[in-house]
Design a protein around this motif. Sequence first.
Motif, PDB file in Angstrom:
ATOM      1  N   ALA A  76      11.684   1.609  11.515  1.00 60.33           N
ATOM      2  CA  ALA A  76      12.214   2.962  11.296  1.00 60.33           C
ATOM      3  C   ALA A  76      11.084   3.991  11.307  1.00 60.33           C
ATOM      4  CB  ALA A  76      12.982   3.026   9.976  1.00 60.33           C
ATOM      5  N   PHE A  94       0.378  -4.069  10.997  1.00 60.86           N
ATOM      6  CA  PHE A  94       1.315  -4.073   9.864  1.00 60.86           C
ATOM      7  C   PHE A  94       2.350  -5.193   9.909  1.00 60.86           C
ATOM      8  CE2 PHE A  94       0.148   0.462   9.157  1.00 60.86           C
ATOM      9  CZ  PHE A  94      -0.166   0.365   7.808  1.00 60.86           C
ATOM     10  N   LEU A  97      19.394   0.463   5.814  1.00 63.23           N
ATOM     11  CA  LEU A  97      17.986   0.177   6.111  1.00 63.23           C
ATOM     12  C   LEU A  97      17.499  -1.093   5.416  1.00 63.23           C
ATOM     13  CD1 LEU A  97      15.776   1.434   7.796  1.00 63.23           C
ATOM     14  CD2 LEU A  97      15.410   3.115   6.002  1.00 63.23           C
ATOM     15  N   ASP A  98      18.061  -1.403   4.254  1.00 68.37           N
ATOM     16  CA  ASP A  98      17.673  -2.617   3.531  1.00 68.37           C
ATOM     17  C   ASP A  98      18.429  -3.846   4.024  1.00 68.37           C
ATOM     18  OD1 ASP A  98      15.729  -1.730   1.529  1.00 68.37           O
ATOM     19  OD2 ASP A  98      17.365  -0.450   0.848  1.00 68.37           O
ATOM     20  N   SER A 101      -3.098  -4.128   7.280  1.00 67.49           N
ATOM     21  CA  SER A 101      -3.414  -2.986   8.130  1.00 67.49           C
ATOM     22  C   SER A 101      -4.738  -3.235   8.851  1.00 67.49           C
ATOM     23  CB  SER A 101      -3.499  -1.699   7.306  1.00 67.49           C
ATOM     24  OG  SER A 101      -4.459  -1.824   6.288  1.00 67.49           O
ATOM     25  N   ILE A 143       0.858  -1.188   0.000  1.00 67.50           N
ATOM     26  CA  ILE A 143       0.000   0.000   0.000  1.00 67.50           C
ATOM     27  C   ILE A 143       0.888   1.230   0.000  1.00 67.50           C
ATOM     28  CG2 ILE A 143      -2.085  -0.930   1.084  1.00 67.50           C
ATOM     29  CD1 ILE A 143      -0.976   0.081   3.773  1.00 67.50           C
ATOM     30  N   ASN A 155      12.427  -3.689   8.596  1.00 70.10           N
ATOM     31  CA  ASN A 155      13.253  -2.565   9.065  1.00 70.10           C
ATOM     32  C   ASN A 155      12.566  -1.227   8.837  1.00 70.10           C
ATOM     33  OD1 ASN A 155      15.240  -4.272   9.878  1.00 70.10           O
ATOM     34  ND2 ASN A 155      16.629  -3.859   8.185  1.00 70.10           N
ATOM     35  N   TYR A 156      11.850  -1.126   7.714  1.00 68.48           N
ATOM     36  CA  TYR A 156      11.171   0.128   7.404  1.00 68.48           C
ATOM     37  C   TYR A 156      10.030   0.384   8.381  1.00 68.48           C
ATOM     38  CZ  TYR A 156      13.798   0.639   3.102  1.00 68.48           C
ATOM     39  OH  TYR A 156      14.805   0.823   2.212  1.00 68.48           O
TER      40      TYR A 156
END
Lengths: 158, 384
Positions: B124, B57, A92-93, B62, A19, B120-121
């Motif tokens: 973060a 998530f 970050l990846d 969601s 999304i 990780n995202y």
Amino acid sequence: MPLDKVTQVAQTKPWHGSIPVYGQYTFGIAGERFFRDIKDKGRIMGAKCAECNLVYVPPRIYCERCFGELAKWLEIPNRGVVHTFTVAHADLDGNRLEEPIVVALVKFDGVYGGLVHRLGEVEPDKVTIGMAVEMMLKPKAKRTGSILDIDYFKPIRA
Amino acid sequence: MQRRVAVIGIGYTPFRPISPDLSFKEMMFEAAQKAYEDAGVCPRHDIDAFVTCEEDFTHGRSIFNIHTPDNIGAVLKRIHTLPAESLYGLADAYMLINTGLVDVMAVESHSKASNMLTPNYLIAHAMDPVYNKPLSYNPYFIAGMEMNRYMHERGVTKEQCALVSVKNKANALLNPEAAYGDRISVDDVLNSEMMFWPLSRLDMSSPADGGIVLVLACEEKARILCDKPIWVRGVGWCSDAPSLETREWGEAVYARLAGEMAYRLAGIEHPRKEVDFAEVDDSFSYKELQHLEALKLCRSGQAGFMVEEGATKREGEFPVNVSGGSLGVGRLDEATGLQKVLEVVLQLRGEAGKRQLPNIKVGLAQSWRGLPANSGAVAILSNE
Ligand SMILES: [Zn+2]
């Protein structure tokens, strides 16, 4: 009830979804003031709780210790010490960084809090807890009013 | 009215790095079915309330928690969902039963970490969006910075931290449900890939999938339904300041205060003498040592020596993470705390198989919510 157990992983099918999540986050009263001062005047501002005698960096309008409202602002020296640090080898990846990044929490004299940022002009294996560092800002023309207006902190040579 | 509260049923799926066969809803169903069978209850008739504990998530969906009632038998019944660590769900059940509002309650949590392709995202994006996130660092830098400060303040060495990984992965070899059992050496840990100095690859737990359901009941129901009720003698929870800038980096204050609350409810004055074993958060090797100190299960600054002497081994005087912990079992997202409780219950029941501890009466389970959080909970359980 017996379940039909899967024995061929390749035959299982996941659904792939994504999304687009776009949002914004309001800087707020304290954030606006902090980043305007960094951008225009090149200085760090803190907010003081007189009740607790604590100076907050980053500044905020409430005290997390006494729940009082903070309205007194003061300038913080741009020199501090490394409270703790790490040498990051992955991005970050999860990919290996060619040049590791030294990330530190820099604390300032008499301040409750500090700033998380990278250290520059230093070899990772020379960094120590307690090391004195100073803030290096980007040139004024390149500042946008963000934490990235601070380029890095660098050790103060004795 | 203050009533005693017991765990009367447990159900769980194996903990595995991936689970391509079961959707998270089927995983919940499997764990719930086993727990209700174990407790001898029907969710449609005998269970008054339900709580499920998962972060949004984390399985690539969601507002997914609207999808939790049907697969645990809770449709048209009282259910609430916590976007929180699962030991908080146990605390909720404890309170609802203790105060007399509910007699029998189910607590569910699971991890479907393998379904989240960009974790990780997600972490973060949970950091402060103004002061921290724009730096775009891999969020595990926080663990590296915390390990460094903890070692600095308490004189703990990287070798002592490595011993935690060695111990827990070895423990996991005796746990058939664990995903990451292994026989490794201190040198293996020290020589593993440097990630966020001083944190090496083998200081870090890896994610696993799995579901856990517990059934809890008041004393009256527990005596009728269960031969071996395991009593929840105390619960506690606490959050430190969330900001990276003002939180405590050396001591796990959230664990100390959560522990103090749980000890008070359980009537425990000398934790080290009155608790027989513990499952504490070991998402990273140093976390186990940091948490043992905070929970007063060793003297301040002594956790490193304790693991060096072997006191926290399965056959040591104070066994810690006999299940294998998160380093050996795999980290189960928000279900990590329930995995700790599950092991304590299995041990206190005498159903821990090859890793069964002898002569135990009181066990402690402790959780930390994981990066970038600074909060956690404690439960103290007993078989008498
Ligand atoms: Zn105050």
